[in-house]
Design an enzyme around this catalytic site. Structure first.
Site, PDB file in Angstrom:
ATOM      1  N   HIS A 215      22.141 -12.842 106.583  1.00  0.00           N
ATOM      2  CA  HIS A 215      22.433 -13.575 105.342  1.00  0.00           C
ATOM      3  C   HIS A 215      23.910 -13.954 105.294  1.00  0.00           C
ATOM      4  O   HIS A 215      24.724 -13.241 104.698  1.00  0.00           O
ATOM      5  CB  HIS A 215      22.081 -12.715 104.127  1.00  0.00           C
TER       6      HIS A 215
ATOM      7  N   CYS B 153      17.035 -15.720 107.229  1.00  0.00           N
ATOM      8  CA  CYS B 153      16.122 -14.583 107.102  1.00  0.00           C
ATOM      9  C   CYS B 153      14.673 -15.052 107.304  1.00  0.00           C
ATOM     10  O   CYS B 153      14.290 -15.389 108.419  1.00  0.00           O
ATOM     11  CB  CYS B 153      16.337 -13.880 105.760  1.00  0.00           C
TER      12      CYS B 153
ATOM     13  N   GLU C 250      25.378 -16.059 103.519  1.00  0.00           N
ATOM     14  CA  GLU C 250      25.855 -16.407 102.174  1.00  0.00           C
ATOM     15  C   GLU C 250      26.612 -15.264 101.513  1.00  0.00           C
ATOM     16  O   GLU C 250      27.448 -15.499 100.623  1.00  0.00           O
ATOM     17  CB  GLU C 250      24.682 -16.843 101.275  1.00  0.00           C
TER      18      GLU C 250
END
Length: 543
Positions: A514, A378, A516
């Site tokens: 993102h 990001c 994750e």
């Protein structure tokens, strides 16, 4: 018909309701049941999207673009069910909906009250969020006794009565402190917590006793006696060296058997072999690396919860112990790059605002110039583009309009128009509200063959989740590409830059999305796995 397990917490906050609930859900899923989870947050905010990371921690983004509590991240990491906007709601969202209905005249002039209007809306949302699951675990945020939680507790009291005891049960987490000077655990706080619950009409069916020591049989028997809970349903849950042990801990004490019998469910025994493999790989690594994580919210690491877990998952996948060195980006601004020396890789996560940005840019420059593996996420991608523009193109005033609207080379700017996951066009301006106005949720990304990111994923098209309102400025992109920065990922319409890679570097990847949010302990994530492999290669090269 769906069975409901309502989960509450008492004595103190931060007992781990989310992880305990998710662990029970994982066992039930391992028995072949369809499971989902909900988190009910008592705060007045509509969602956590505009809340400070220092107060709330991470904002977890769901596949459909909802900004939610970080507990939903735990849910997705423990079970296979994908969370949606229906799996998390707040007091603010409930009141917003009820007040909108009142303004429309839906209540036909009635006086709007907490009971029945607010509690009815809470019950409606619980039932909707549960969907067609066999079992829905519903976690109530906060601690029993909090004023904010009372409408939620009243709603689940009513719902238990409406669906009946064969379809609803209450699991209560409580603290059983160990007093070292006395050499024993104390049950009185638990007794008082249950007394508080019973005063509002809620009798727990299961007690999860959190402690830093095992809660012995004698203490559990005493708790059962004074709380009117079956002794077999008083569960000891002491601290463990990895949270992925907890499903096995709860299963060993028969919690899933108790739940299945209570609900009259016909299902297989629990197969926890996947979790056994995860724990084995976590606790018995064959390699070790040190990775610097350069962020701006280091005082509260919960702000990076999914990212820290994703790095752990990548370690599990690679049988590698990943040591994260947490570095505040402002410290790099004040102390220089000596803080980065000796690490095997550098990770720069997302964030908002000017504070600490120059430290992140310095970390990117260090990684690029010293050939240290780099992963930017990001804002970590945006500062990578800014650093490249400043130090390779020579645009010393290059910046993002988020930090400097007067920049002569705004290489990153506000996204004013894009298509969302449904194909609808979203439009934003500098005057738009902050809440719920970012590019959110799952989006397709087209990867360039032969790139490092393509090597990681092994496919041409991927889907990842986003949460940002700034992007690489397409007007300056031709010069950036000409200088050598590789654009290895673009949005499905090719209009937005999603992934960049530095030239002549062993492993330098930065993405706008993102990753994750989709990493799990059982499956890992290809991008983080590739990053840890690169860190391991760097470590072995130095040895």
């Amino acid at each position: 018909m769906t069975r409901y397990i309502f989960v509450t917490g008492g004595v103190v906050s931060s007992l781990g309701k989310g992880i305990a609930s998710a662990s029970l859900a994982a066992i039930l899923e391992a028995r072949g049941l369809k499971v989902t989870m909900l988190k009910l947050d008592p705060y007045i905010n509509v969602d956590p999207g505009t809340m400070s990371p220092f107060q709330h921690g991470e904002v977890f983004v769901t596949h459909d673009g909802a900004e939610t509590d970080l507990d939903l991240g735990h849910y997705e990491r423990f079970i296979r069910t994908t969370m949606t906007q229906n799996n998390n709601f707040t007091t603010g969202r409930v009141y917003e909906h009820v007040l909108r209905k009142e303004r429309r005249g839906d209540y036909l002039g009635a006086t709007i009250q907490v009971i029945p209007h607010i509690t009815d809306e809470i019950k409606r949302r619980i039932i909707k969020g549960a969907g067609d699951a066999d079992v829905a675990l519903v976690e109530i945020g906060g601690t029993v006794g909090d004023i904010e939680s009372q409408p939620f507790l009243e709603a689940i009291r009513q719902l238990r009565v409406e669906v009946g005891s064969k379809r609803a049960m209450l699991m209560h987490l409580t603290l059983v402190p160990y007093i070292a000077t006395a050499g024993e655990t104390k049950t009185k706080p638990t007794q008082h917590s249950v007394k508080e619950l019973r005063s509002i009409g809620l009798q727990p069916d299961v007690l999860i006793c959190r402690s830093d020591h095992p809660v012995d049989v004698s203490s559990r028997r005493k708790i059962a006696l004074f709380t009117n809970v079956e002794e077999r349903a008083v569960i000891s849950l002491e601290d463990v060296d990895t949270i992925y042990k907890i499903p096995a801990v709860l299963h060993a004490q028969g919690l899933d058997d108790f739940v299945v019998e209570r609900f009259g469910l016909q299902c297989n025994g629990a197969d926890l072999s996947e979790w056994e493999k995860v724990v084995d790989a976590k606790l018995n690594p064959e390699h070790e690396v040190t990775i610097a994580m350069v962020g701006k919210y280091m005082e509260l690491l919960d702000a990076y919860k999914s990212l820290i877990e994703a790095m752990s998952h990548a370690g599990i996948t690679n049988r590698t112990k990943v040591n994260l060195r947490y570095i505040d980006s402002e410290d790099i601004e004040n102390q220089g790059t000596a803080l980065l020396e000796g690490v095997d890789a550098i990770l720069v996560p997302g964030g908002f605002g000017l504070r600490g940005v120059e430290g992140k840019i310095t970390a990117v420059q260090y990684a690029r110039e010293n050939k240290v593996p780099y992963l930017g996420i990001c804002l970590g991608m945006q500062v990578a583009v800014i650093e490249f523009a400043r130090n390779v193109l020579g645009w010393k005033d290059a910046n993002s309009t988020e930090f400097d609207r007067a920049s002569g080379h705004p290489v990153v700017g506000l996204i004013t128009e894009w298509e969302d996951a449904t194909g609808a066009v979203e439009v934003r301006t500098e005057a738009s509200d902050l809440g719920g106005t970012m590019r959110l949720g799952a989006q397709e990304c087209l990867l360039e063959a032969g790139s490092k990111v393509h090597d990681c994923y092994g496919k041409d098209v991927i889907v990842e989740r986003h949460r940002h309102r700034y992007e690489v400025n397409n007007n300056l992109l031709p010069q950036i590409i000409e200088a050598g920065l590789k654009i290895s990922g673009r949005s499905s319409d090719a209009a937005l830059v999603e992934v960049v890679e530095a030239p002549d570097h062993p492993w330098f990847v930065a993405c706008q999305f993102h990753p994750e949010f989709t990493s799990t302990p059982r499956d890992g994530h290809p991008l983080f796995s590739g990053f840890v492999k690169a860190a391991l290669a760097q470590h072995q090269k130095k040895a």
